[in-house]
Design a protein around this motif. Structure first.
Motif, short mmCIF file in Angstrom:
data_model
loop_
_atom_site.label_atom_id
_atom_site.label_comp_id
_atom_site.label_asym_id
_atom_site.label_seq_id
_atom_site.Cartn_x
_atom_site.Cartn_y
_atom_site.Cartn_z
N ASN A 189 8.65 -21.78 22.61
CA ASN A 189 9.89 -21.46 21.53
C ASN A 189 9.53 -19.91 21.20
O ASN A 189 8.17 -19.35 21.09
CB ASN A 189 9.71 -22.37 20.49
N VAL A 190 10.50 -19.51 20.76
CA VAL A 190 10.19 -18.03 20.07
C VAL A 190 11.14 -18.09 18.76
O VAL A 190 11.97 -18.62 18.60
CB VAL A 190 11.19 -17.04 20.78
N ILE A 191 10.27 -17.98 17.86
CA ILE A 191 10.41 -18.04 16.29
C ILE A 191 10.46 -16.58 15.60
O ILE A 191 9.32 -15.92 15.85
CB ILE A 191 9.24 -18.86 15.71
N ARG A 192 11.43 -16.28 14.78
CA ARG A 192 11.32 -15.05 14.13
C ARG A 192 11.34 -15.37 12.74
O ARG A 192 12.20 -16.39 12.16
CB ARG A 192 12.82 -14.47 14.69
N VAL A 193 10.57 -14.66 12.05
CA VAL A 193 10.45 -14.63 10.49
C VAL A 193 10.58 -13.20 10.12
O VAL A 193 10.23 -12.30 10.67
CB VAL A 193 9.25 -15.24 10.09
N THR A 194 11.00 -13.10 8.78
CA THR A 194 11.07 -11.70 8.05
C THR A 194 10.49 -11.95 6.75
O THR A 194 11.11 -12.43 5.90
CB THR A 194 12.59 -11.31 7.88
N PRO A 195 9.19 -11.15 6.83
CA PRO A 195 8.55 -11.13 5.18
C PRO A 195 9.63 -10.32 4.37
O PRO A 195 10.20 -9.43 4.80
CB PRO A 195 7.28 -10.92 5.60
N THR A 196 9.17 -10.44 3.17
CA THR A 196 9.70 -9.56 1.96
C THR A 196 8.76 -8.65 1.72
O THR A 196 7.36 -8.85 1.31
CB THR A 196 10.04 -10.29 0.64
N LEU A 197 8.98 -7.32 1.91
CA LEU A 197 8.14 -6.08 1.46
C LEU A 197 8.52 -5.56 0.40
O LEU A 197 9.41 -5.88 -0.18
CB LEU A 197 8.26 -5.17 2.70
N ASP A 198 7.50 -4.59 -0.14
CA ASP A 198 7.69 -3.96 -1.31
C ASP A 198 8.42 -2.50 -0.92
O ASP A 198 7.99 -1.88 -0.23
CB ASP A 198 6.32 -3.49 -1.98
N ALA A 199 9.63 -2.71 -1.63
CA ALA A 199 10.43 -1.30 -1.37
C ALA A 199 10.22 -0.17 -2.46
O ALA A 199 11.09 0.80 -2.58
CB ALA A 199 11.97 -1.75 -1.33
N THR A 200 9.27 -0.49 -3.17
CA THR A 200 9.26 0.73 -4.26
C THR A 200 8.38 1.60 -4.40
O THR A 200 8.59 2.77 -5.26
CB THR A 200 8.86 -0.09 -6.03
N GLY A 201 7.56 1.78 -3.19
CA GLY A 201 6.81 3.03 -3.15
C GLY A 201 5.93 2.91 -1.75
O GLY A 201 5.89 1.78 -1.12
N ALA A 202 5.13 4.12 -1.38
CA ALA A 202 4.54 4.22 -0.27
C ALA A 202 3.12 3.07 -0.42
O ALA A 202 2.83 3.01 -1.28
CB ALA A 202 4.03 5.46 0.11
N TYR A 203 2.88 2.45 0.67
CA TYR A 203 1.82 1.52 0.89
C TYR A 203 0.66 2.53 1.21
O TYR A 203 0.67 3.52 1.75
CB TYR A 203 2.11 0.59 2.12
N ALA A 204 -0.49 1.89 0.93
CA ALA A 204 -1.89 2.41 1.16
C ALA A 204 -2.50 1.72 2.12
O ALA A 204 -2.19 0.55 2.51
CB ALA A 204 -2.67 2.92 -0.17
N ASP A 205 -3.54 2.50 2.92
CA ASP A 205 -4.30 1.88 3.92
C ASP A 205 -4.98 0.54 3.21
O ASP A 205 -5.52 0.89 2.17
CB ASP A 205 -5.36 2.78 4.34
N ASN A 206 -5.12 -0.53 4.08
CA ASN A 206 -5.69 -1.89 3.51
C ASN A 206 -4.78 -2.38 2.34
O ASN A 206 -5.30 -3.43 1.54
CB ASN A 206 -7.13 -1.36 3.20
N ASP A 207 -3.45 -2.08 2.08
CA ASP A 207 -2.70 -2.82 1.16
C ASP A 207 -2.20 -4.26 1.87
O ASP A 207 -2.01 -4.20 3.12
CB ASP A 207 -1.59 -2.16 0.69
N VAL A 208 -2.00 -5.02 0.84
CA VAL A 208 -1.17 -6.28 1.28
C VAL A 208 0.26 -6.07 1.78
O VAL A 208 0.82 -5.42 0.92
CB VAL A 208 -1.37 -7.47 0.28
N LEU A 209 0.59 -6.02 2.87
CA LEU A 209 1.81 -5.59 3.33
C LEU A 209 2.76 -6.72 2.90
O LEU A 209 3.94 -6.47 2.50
CB LEU A 209 1.86 -5.70 4.92
N PHE A 210 2.62 -8.06 3.24
CA PHE A 210 3.25 -9.08 2.71
C PHE A 210 2.87 -10.40 2.75
O PHE A 210 1.38 -10.28 3.39
CB PHE A 210 4.49 -9.50 3.45
N ASN A 211 2.97 -11.06 1.69
CA ASN A 211 2.22 -12.48 1.39
C ASN A 211 2.67 -13.63 2.38
O ASN A 211 3.83 -13.17 3.04
CB ASN A 211 2.27 -12.85 -0.20
N PRO A 212 2.11 -14.73 2.56
CA PRO A 212 2.53 -15.64 3.31
C PRO A 212 3.85 -15.93 3.57
O PRO A 212 4.82 -16.17 2.69
CB PRO A 212 1.75 -16.84 3.10
N VAL A 213 4.61 -15.88 4.90
CA VAL A 213 5.83 -16.33 5.10
C VAL A 213 5.70 -17.70 5.99
O VAL A 213 4.76 -17.64 6.78
CB VAL A 213 6.68 -15.24 5.86
N GLU A 214 6.65 -18.39 5.85
CA GLU A 214 6.55 -19.71 6.70
C GLU A 214 6.84 -19.53 8.23
O GLU A 214 7.95 -18.87 8.16
CB GLU A 214 7.39 -20.75 5.94
#
Length: 166
Positions: free
Chosen positions: A9-34
């Motif tokens: 099976n091929v499953i596609r998921v799209t997590p929700t990201l923070d669009a308010t500013g730049a991320y830094a190294d070692n930041d949580v990019l996204f929390n769990p997506v099912e």
């Protein structure tokens, strides 16, 4: 319901990201997506064979993908991970894959497609077994950003999972 015919099976998921500013190294990019139908039956097990990331931001991104049985936040998105030992243990972590966005990657103009195979000479990774909780066919994936500081739109990342059921 998921795929009940093929052993793949091929499953596609799209997590929700923070669009308010730049991320830094070692930041949580996204929390769990099912990842729905990650296994064929309740409490089942499958094999994750390959992961691809479609990144509409176009930057090379290294991402640690953390797989777990229970949806447990790693911390605040766009901030350093901050999960307690007890919460990490309770999440029933299944494993981690590091995606190096520069190893197998194609620039598509307005997007970048990066792929990590289950057996990769660069990453020296074996297939990851995914096992759902007894009453579920889903597992969850969260992401931590590595070695880059991009800015994203909320839906800039699509995760494409190639799963073998048998």
């Amino acid at each position: 319901m998921g795929n009940t015919v093929s052993n793949y099976n091929v499953i596609r998921v799209t997590p929700t990201l923070d669009a308010t500013g730049a991320y830094a190294d070692n930041d949580v990019l996204f929390n769990p997506v099912e990842i729905p139908a990650a296994v064929r039956g309740n409490g089942g097990c499958s094999k994750l064979m390959q992961i691809s990331i479609l990144n509409q931001n176009t930057d090379n991104c290294d991402i640690d993908l953390i797989f777990m049985q229970k949806s447990t936040n790693l911390g605040t998105i766009n901030d350093a991970p901050d999960i307690s030992d007890s919460n990490a243990e309770a999440a029933n972590m299944l494993g981690i894959w590091r995606l190096d966005g520069s190893v197998v990657s194609a620039s598509l103009g307005g997007a970048r497609l990066s792929t990590l195979h289950a057996v990769s000479a660069q990453a020296n990774q074996a297939p990851l077994l995914l096992q759902a909780e007894d009453n579920s066919t889903s597992v969850y994936v969260a992401g931590i950003l590595r070695d880059t500081t991009p800015t994203f739109a909320a839906d800039d990342i699509d995760i494409i999972l190639h799963i073998q059921y048998k």
